[in-house]
Design an enzyme around this catalytic site. Sequence first.
Site, PDB file in Angstrom:
ATOM      1  CE  LYS A   1       0.286   1.623  -3.972  1.00 53.72           C
ATOM      2  NZ  LYS A   1       0.756   0.197  -4.242  1.00 53.72           N
TER       3      LYS A   1
ATOM      4  CB  SER B   1      -0.984   0.005   1.177  1.00 57.45           C
ATOM      5  OG  SER B   1      -1.698   0.992   1.302  1.00 57.45           O
ATOM      6  CB  SER B   2       1.320   4.529  -0.559  1.00 56.54           C
ATOM      7  OG  SER B   2       1.746   5.539  -0.461  1.00 56.54           O
TER       8      SER B   2
ATOM      9  CE1 TYR C   1       1.267   4.485  -5.943  1.00 56.35           C
ATOM     10  CE2 TYR C   1       1.200   6.117  -4.108  1.00 56.35           C
ATOM     11  CZ  TYR C   1       1.652   4.901  -4.782  1.00 56.35           C
ATOM     12  OH  TYR C   1       2.383   4.316  -4.062  1.00 56.35           O
TER      13      TYR C   1
HETATM   14  N1  LIG Z   1       8.870   4.255  -3.693  1.00 59.32           N
HETATM   15  C1  LIG Z   1       8.140   4.993  -2.723  1.00 59.32           C
HETATM   16  O1  LIG Z   1       8.201   6.043  -2.281  1.00 59.32           O
HETATM   17  C2  LIG Z   1       6.909   4.072  -2.533  1.00 59.32           C
HETATM   18  C3  LIG Z   1       6.004   4.532  -1.490  1.00 59.32           C
HETATM   19  C4  LIG Z   1       5.094   3.588  -1.113  1.00 59.32           C
HETATM   20  C5  LIG Z   1       4.474   2.569  -1.744  1.00 59.32           C
HETATM   21  N2  LIG Z   1       5.165   2.244  -3.011  1.00 59.32           N
HETATM   22  C6  LIG Z   1       4.722   1.218  -3.867  1.00 59.32           C
HETATM   23  O2  LIG Z   1       5.939   0.074  -3.848  1.00 59.32           O
HETATM   24  C7  LIG Z   1       5.748  -0.513  -5.003  1.00 59.32           C
HETATM   25  C8  LIG Z   1       6.921  -0.816  -5.654  1.00 59.32           C
HETATM   26  O3  LIG Z   1       7.406   0.582  -5.895  1.00 59.32           O
HETATM   27  P1  LIG Z   1       8.962   0.832  -6.036  1.00 59.32           P
HETATM   28  O4  LIG Z   1       9.419   2.378  -5.390  1.00 59.32           O
HETATM   29  O5  LIG Z   1       9.865  -0.336  -5.794  1.00 59.32           O
HETATM   30  O6  LIG Z   1       9.212   1.134  -7.699  1.00 59.32           O
HETATM   31  P2  LIG Z   1      10.375   1.114  -8.799  1.00 59.32           P
HETATM   32  O7  LIG Z   1      11.640   1.112  -8.323  1.00 59.32           O
HETATM   33  O8  LIG Z   1       9.861   1.988  -9.920  1.00 59.32           O
HETATM   34  O9  LIG Z   1       9.944  -0.622  -9.202  1.00 59.32           O
HETATM   35  C9  LIG Z   1       8.829  -0.926  -9.884  1.00 59.32           C
HETATM   36  C10 LIG Z   1       8.953  -2.376 -10.208  1.00 59.32           C
HETATM   37  O10 LIG Z   1       7.372  -3.003 -10.608  1.00 59.32           O
HETATM   38  C11 LIG Z   1       7.562  -3.285 -11.895  1.00 59.32           C
HETATM   39  N3  LIG Z   1       6.399  -2.979 -12.625  1.00 59.32           N
HETATM   40  C12 LIG Z   1       6.333  -1.574 -13.320  1.00 59.32           C
HETATM   41  N4  LIG Z   1       5.078  -1.528 -14.097  1.00 59.32           N
HETATM   42  C13 LIG Z   1       4.777  -2.840 -13.947  1.00 59.32           C
HETATM   43  C14 LIG Z   1       3.671  -3.388 -14.898  1.00 59.32           C
HETATM   44  N5  LIG Z   1       2.861  -2.708 -15.748  1.00 59.32           N
HETATM   45  N6  LIG Z   1       3.562  -4.665 -14.718  1.00 59.32           N
HETATM   46  C15 LIG Z   1       4.261  -5.269 -13.786  1.00 59.32           C
HETATM   47  N7  LIG Z   1       5.155  -4.772 -13.196  1.00 59.32           N
HETATM   48  C16 LIG Z   1       5.441  -3.520 -13.289  1.00 59.32           C
HETATM   49  C17 LIG Z   1       8.838  -2.807 -12.384  1.00 59.32           C
HETATM   50  O11 LIG Z   1       9.505  -3.783 -13.325  1.00 59.32           O
HETATM   51  P3  LIG Z   1      10.546  -3.210 -14.440  1.00 59.32           P
HETATM   52  O12 LIG Z   1      11.930  -3.270 -13.676  1.00 59.32           O
HETATM   53  O13 LIG Z   1      10.476  -4.521 -15.453  1.00 59.32           O
HETATM   54  O14 LIG Z   1      10.373  -2.012 -14.908  1.00 59.32           O
HETATM   55  C18 LIG Z   1       9.793  -2.971 -11.002  1.00 59.32           C
HETATM   56  O15 LIG Z   1      10.019  -4.146 -10.773  1.00 59.32           O
HETATM   57  C19 LIG Z   1       4.660   0.081  -5.806  1.00 59.32           C
HETATM   58  O16 LIG Z   1       3.476  -0.624  -5.514  1.00 59.32           O
HETATM   59  C20 LIG Z   1       4.408   1.369  -5.157  1.00 59.32           C
HETATM   60  O17 LIG Z   1       3.275   2.075  -5.416  1.00 59.32           O
HETATM   61  C21 LIG Z   1       6.380   2.912  -3.277  1.00 59.32           C
END
Ligand SMILES: NC(=O)c1ccc[n+]([C@@H]2O[C@H](COP(=O)([O-])OP(=O)(O)OC[C@H]3O[C@@H](n4cnc5c(N)ncnc54)[C@H](OP(=O)(O)O)[C@@H]3O)[C@@H](O)[C@H]2O)c1
Length: 252
Positions: free
Chosen positions: A161, A143-144, A157
């Site tokens: 979540k 989630s977030s 977004y």
């Molecule tokens: N970073 C933050 O601040 C934060 C905070 C709260 C929650 N989140 C949540 O944490 C989760 C991961 O985010 P992250 O920060 O790790 O992002 P990230 O570093 O951009 O990594 C995104 C991952 O998702 C994959 N992906 C992107 N589009 C996709 C699609 N259409 N189908 C399947 N896979 C896909 C990417 O695959 P590829 O490598 O092949 O592109 C990569 O493995 C998300 O759900 C995000 O909403 C993030």
Amino acid sequence: MERKIALVTGGSRGLGRDIAINLAKKGLDVIITYNSNNKAAEEVILEIIKLGQKCKAFQLDTTCVSTFDAFFENVTSYLKNNYGNPNFDYLINNAGTGLYVPFMETTEKQFDEMCNIHLKGVYFLTQRAVPFMNNEGGIINISSGLARFTLPKSSAYAAMKGGIDVFTRYVAKELAHKKIRANSVAPGAIATDFGGGENKTNEQKRQLISAATALGRVGEPEDIGAIVAFLCTDDAKWINGQRIEASGGVFL
Ligand SMILES: NC(=O)c1ccc[n+]([C@@H]2O[C@H](COP(=O)([O-])OP(=O)(O)OC[C@H]3O[C@@H](n4cnc5c(N)ncnc54)[C@H](OP(=O)(O)O)[C@@H]3O)[C@@H](O)[C@H]2O)c1
């Protein structure tokens, strides 16, 4: 002891990568998915093999529900060939992309993209996964923090979540007959490539987040993976239907 197996969507980079590595550190074998970055996925596989666990990567676009049956055919035939049965234990719905647009400027297309990746895809991937999940396994939905507090330009977004937190409670209830636990983990801002990498590179935003966080900094992927991995152990067997925020105490 029987090996447990976890499936992590978006395990190639960012939080998913750290989750996959921490699962391996806890002795689980891991299946990761990537969308387009096969090379990053291959690097995660090598790290996990170094830790003594098995790992396999599959391509999956989690916005594309029509491909989910074929995806699970591939995954389950891999499991049958390597473990003798098609089942696995934990599903971590992590894959996702960011969007920073003010509410009044958000288009229907952008809204649908957020819905498809953060809510609809998670809902139906989980539905297709459950028949292959062992009893007493678990589901962790990422989630977030933005589903609890508000920051500008995140309405579409964050609404998805929020939906994931509600969905998680329903799944926890409806899958109780299989003793499958479901929880959501809600990270605060983490420095990954997410949303164009703002949390890594936008100094103004980093300072704002750090000032609003009790522990005084922006999160790193390493702050999250071990929490998710803990939820995939029997030590967490009584945690169910919960939203666990991991944000260093932001906007308390
Ligand atoms: N970073 C933050 O601040 C934060 C905070 C709260 C929650 N989140 C949540 O944490 C989760 C991961 O985010 P992250 O920060 O790790 O992002 P990230 O570093 O951009 O990594 C995104 C991952 O998702 C994959 N992906 C992107 N589009 C996709 C699609 N259409 N189908 C399947 N896979 C896909 C990417 O695959 P590829 O490598 O092949 O592109 C990569 O493995 C998300 O759900 C995000 O909403 C993030």
